[in-house]
Every structure is written in structure tokens, then in C-alpha cells.
Design a protein around this motif. Sequence first.
Motif, PDB file in Angstrom:
ATOM      1  N   TYR A  10       0.942  -1.071  -0.017  1.00 54.85           N
ATOM      2  CA  TYR A  10       0.027   0.102   0.106  1.00 54.85           C
ATOM      3  C   TYR A  10       0.763   1.020   0.076  1.00 54.85           C
ATOM      4  N   LYS A  13       1.411   3.836  -3.157  1.00 51.93           N
ATOM      5  CA  LYS A  13       0.357   4.659  -3.334  1.00 51.93           C
ATOM      6  C   LYS A  13      -0.332   5.812  -1.976  1.00 51.93           C
ATOM      7  N   ARG A  14       0.456   5.717  -1.065  1.00 50.07           N
ATOM      8  CA  ARG A  14       0.415   6.362   0.016  1.00 50.07           C
ATOM      9  C   ARG A  14       1.189   7.678   0.051  1.00 50.07           C
ATOM     10  N   ASP A 165      -4.083   2.959  -8.407  1.00 48.81           N
ATOM     11  CA  ASP A 165      -3.682   2.382  -7.001  1.00 48.81           C
ATOM     12  C   ASP A 165      -3.601   0.957  -7.104  1.00 48.81           C
ATOM     13  N   ASP A 166      -4.654   0.421  -8.002  1.00 52.99           N
ATOM     14  CA  ASP A 166      -4.755  -1.125  -8.128  1.00 52.99           C
ATOM     15  C   ASP A 166      -3.513  -1.448  -8.777  1.00 52.99           C
ATOM     16  N   GLN A 169      -0.360  -1.602  -6.755  1.00 51.30           N
ATOM     17  CA  GLN A 169      -0.052  -2.754  -5.644  1.00 51.30           C
ATOM     18  C   GLN A 169       0.349  -4.067  -6.146  1.00 51.30           C
ATOM     19  N   TYR A 236       5.301   2.540 -10.455  1.00 51.40           N
ATOM     20  CA  TYR A 236       5.774   1.900  -9.053  1.00 51.40           C
ATOM     21  C   TYR A 236       7.147   2.152  -8.736  1.00 51.40           C
ATOM     22  N   GLU A 239       7.824   5.600  -7.483  1.00 49.85           N
ATOM     23  CA  GLU A 239       7.087   6.108  -6.335  1.00 49.85           C
ATOM     24  C   GLU A 239       7.782   4.978  -5.155  1.00 49.85           C
ATOM     25  N   GLU A 265      -6.737  11.605   0.588  1.00 51.50           N
ATOM     26  CA  GLU A 265      -6.227  10.453   1.486  1.00 51.50           C
ATOM     27  C   GLU A 265      -6.322  10.955   3.007  1.00 51.50           C
TER      28      GLU A 265
END
Length: 559
Positions: A10, A13-14, A165-166, A169, A236, A239, A265
Motif C-alpha cells: 500500500y 500509493k500512500r 492504485d490497483d 499494488q 511503481y 514511487e 487521503e
Amino acid sequence: MARALLLTGYDAKRCARRIHNEWDPAVEVVPWEVPAELQMRFDAGIAFEESVFAELVAELGPDRCIDLSDVRGKANAVARTLAAMDEGIEVILGGWLPDDIVGGRTGKPDVLLRVASGRYVPGDVKGHKVMTRRAKGTLTYSTFSAPGTQLQVDGLAAVTTGRFDDHLQLAHYWRMLEAIGRAPDGPAVGFIIGRDNVPNLALSGRVLTWLDLEVPLFETYSRTQGKAKRSALERYDHEQGFRLKVATTAAQGEAALVEPVFTDECDSCPWYDHCRGLVGDDLASAHITAGRLSVREWTALASAGVKDVADLADLDVDDQAFRASYLPEVTHLKDPLGRLRDAVRRARMIRDGIILERTTTGPIVVPRADVEIDFDIEWDPDDRVYLWGALVHRAGAEPVYHPVVSWSELDADGCVAHAEAFAVWLRDQIAAADTAGESLLVYHYSHPEPSYLKRLLGEDAVADLLDRFVDLLALVREHYFGVRGLGIKQVAPAFGFEWRDDEAGGLQSQLWLIEARAAEDEVVRDAGRARILRYNEDDVRATAALRIGMSGKTQDDGE
């Protein structure tokens, strides 16, 4: 001994500031009570995942599928997951992959699917929809009975940007599989099992929606090109790498690499109060809660000296020097100046204490009738409408609230029957008005009311009713700009309406329903039901307040 620096599936994406807070030893960890509405969402997600797992186990049987959800202890769960891989189990549910110390990763993919000997791809179960209708789209999917066999259908497609976000992950889990030599050769892929109901593709309506993690689908900022499309894996890696730097810096007690910037968020973050305490009362991103800018936009504004509400309210968006410094940083975004103008407008409204601002001049033409019915629905956490509420206005009489409600849990057939009961009641009102030579209109706010009617009863079957409907949100959008957006809870107070319940809200009403259904004490149960009805009645009275306020007539002026 310092704990290993590992980020979860997670974290990429946080919010990066949340990562700092979690790894900075000088930041005090404060107890956080999960808000009831958020806990309800968590519970619904867990229940959905359990139902998907149960269906997969039943469909595939013990020789093809193993559920490790109940295995206790990380080391034990990792060992059982690796053993299942070694045994060649086709589908592993609730597994736990070995930590990737070098990559700084830890993670528990919901599903691991064998696609070659000893090689697996990751999957995740999500309590949201992951596909959309697209005329020229092609959806790659597989069924629960043959999860490794990819099929395609035209006219549907996986949601990309809206479910970014999917993708992140799945990319996290793919990298973990690579680290232990378990990822297959070929393109990086994964799948999501969402809430989409597609009975034309599978009897149960559920399928695996496949995502390609190497296709450049996501438009991002590029220092050299202004903007560029990158794949989920590329995004990804960026990030994850940045957040590893943030966490490493925090763990070493060095100055934070990121300052708090408030986004959607933050509304469900345990560090919200901590971050608000750091920035003070005036930070613009903490106050602009509708039409929120992205972290990159706020960062670019801060570089230009625009941080507080007052700074933003005074900003001249047309200043050429400002544009020259700002636009290159946000050129990858759609209409960055339009987004900024809206934020500046909201800052000025906040400064001046304005809730709603008129964007047009002259009278607002609101369709009116002899009989006016304000209409609002409530649905439960399973998306089943249990309350169809209406407020009936007739000239010379007090408005009458009429709820068509079922307090029992409804199945699919029950939902249809319940919707039909409301439709019958509404047709009776229309017939009575027609007999009396009176006109009749039905007012609602936004799309749920007509959408649920069409979904439950069929569009053709309710066409006669829909002809009478007036969506007041369309009128509000045409004539107003809202500092907190144009939801009815944000707009109605500008017309002098207030809900009687301080906790009024759609998700909150679902909690009241859960509590009322579970209550064994009749007094508690009746109180919960009364609270829901009062809330729904206030919703339709709010619609009436908007309708009458926009038309320039008060309640006493006649309907």
C-alpha cells in the motif's frame, strides 16, 4: 537492533509524508480510533474478500486451491506459501511472500496464480468495480473455473487511471515475486477481482480482470518532455524508490524530505491531526477540500511562494512571471490553469466566508407543478435500496412525508419488489393528479434515484415515471459555484436549510441501519429506525428548500 526498512503493497500509493511519520523515531505514535464510517468500509471489504475466497475454493476444490488466510505468524505463513508453490498449487489465497530486503518490500497478495511450473502472478480482491464499458475497448479476463486461461471480450475494458492504485499494488507484488525467482518469463501482469457483475461472462458474475503492468498507460510529468506516458511498473519503481528515500531519511532522524500536503487521503489518515499541528491553521491545501489540487500542483505553488489561503486568494493566475515558473511543473495535467482558477476562487470564498456563489444573473427557471414530490433514496452497505422517501407538496396543504421502507434485509428479488412498490405508489400519485387536472413533477438531486429505478425495474418499465423527473443538481451546476463542492449537504445551508441530525450523511445512515437491524432491544431498534427516517425526510426537505429557493419563492408563496 534497527528494524528492517520494508514498505508494504500500500505504501507506494500512500502519501509520502505518512511514510515519514511512520518511520521517524522522533514522531510520537498516537492512538487512533478508526472512524465508524471507515471501519464499515473495512468490514465490507473483508466480507467481500471472504466471499470471493469461498467461491474460489468451492469452484476449484482442495487439489487446485488452498486458503492460507487463517495461518498465524508471519514466518509460518511465508513457509506455507512457499510450500504451496513448491507443491504446484494452482491458486494460493491469503499467502505471504518472503520479504525483499534489497528492494525494501514486504507484502501479502490476496491471490497467487500459477501460470507456469513454479511461476506465479499476483492478484488482488477489491471491493470496487474495475471495468468500464468502452465501445472500442477489449477486456482481458478469466473465469474462476479456469483462472489461468485468458479470454477477451469487446465493448469492455479495465479501468486504468481511475484505478491507478490497483496497478501499483500489483506491481509491488510482481517485484516481490521477481526477487524470489517466482515471476514468470514475459510481460509483467496481474489481475483484480472486483465487484463488477458480468453474468454474460461468468455464471456467478465474477471474473478475474487482467492488467498489463508494462504498457505505458499513465500520463505523468516529465522534466525533459513536459509529459510522458509510463507503465504501472515504471510508476511503481519511481514511487517506491522515492518513499524508500523518505523512510530512510526519517529513520536516520534527518530533516524530512516532504512537508504535509492535504489530499483526499488525509480524510482517513491516522496522522491527520499530527500534520495539521505541523502546518498551522492557514495552509491552503488543508482548506480546499473540493476540486483539490494534486501534490505536484501544491508543491509548485509553494515554490512560487503560495502556501496559505490568503496567498492563494491574492494570486494573479494571469501574471506572466508566475505562469512561466508554474506551468512547466504541471504541464502533464489536463487544464492546469482552469484547476488553479477554481482553487483561487475557493480561497477567496473561504477568506470572505461565502458558501455558494452565483455564476449567472437573472431569474433561475425551475420547472414547477401543482403537485411537487421531492424524492430521495437510502441503500444499505450491500447496495440494496431499502428506503424510497418522498415529500408530497400540494397547494394549500402542508407537505406530507411518505416513506416506502423495508427494515428487513433484502435479497435481489426483494429489492425489485420494493422498488415496484414505490413505483406503484408514485403512479397512484400521478393518476390522482391527472384526474384532478393537476400537473405533477418529481424532484431529485443527482443521479442515484433514477439510476436505481432503471437498474431494478428496467428503463422501459419506468419511462413514464422518468418523464416527470427533474434533477436539481443540473440546475445548481448551471448557476452556482460551491466552496465545498455542490453536494446537497454543502449547498442546502446556503438556502437556509439545516439537517436536524449533526451526524447526517449517507454512510452514517448505513451505520444506523446496521445498528438498528442488530439491536435486540425494541426501544433501541425503533430509535434507530426513527433516526433514519428523520434523516431521509430532511434530505427531501433540503431538496424542496433548493427548489423553492432557486425559483425565488418561499414555502408560503405556494407550490
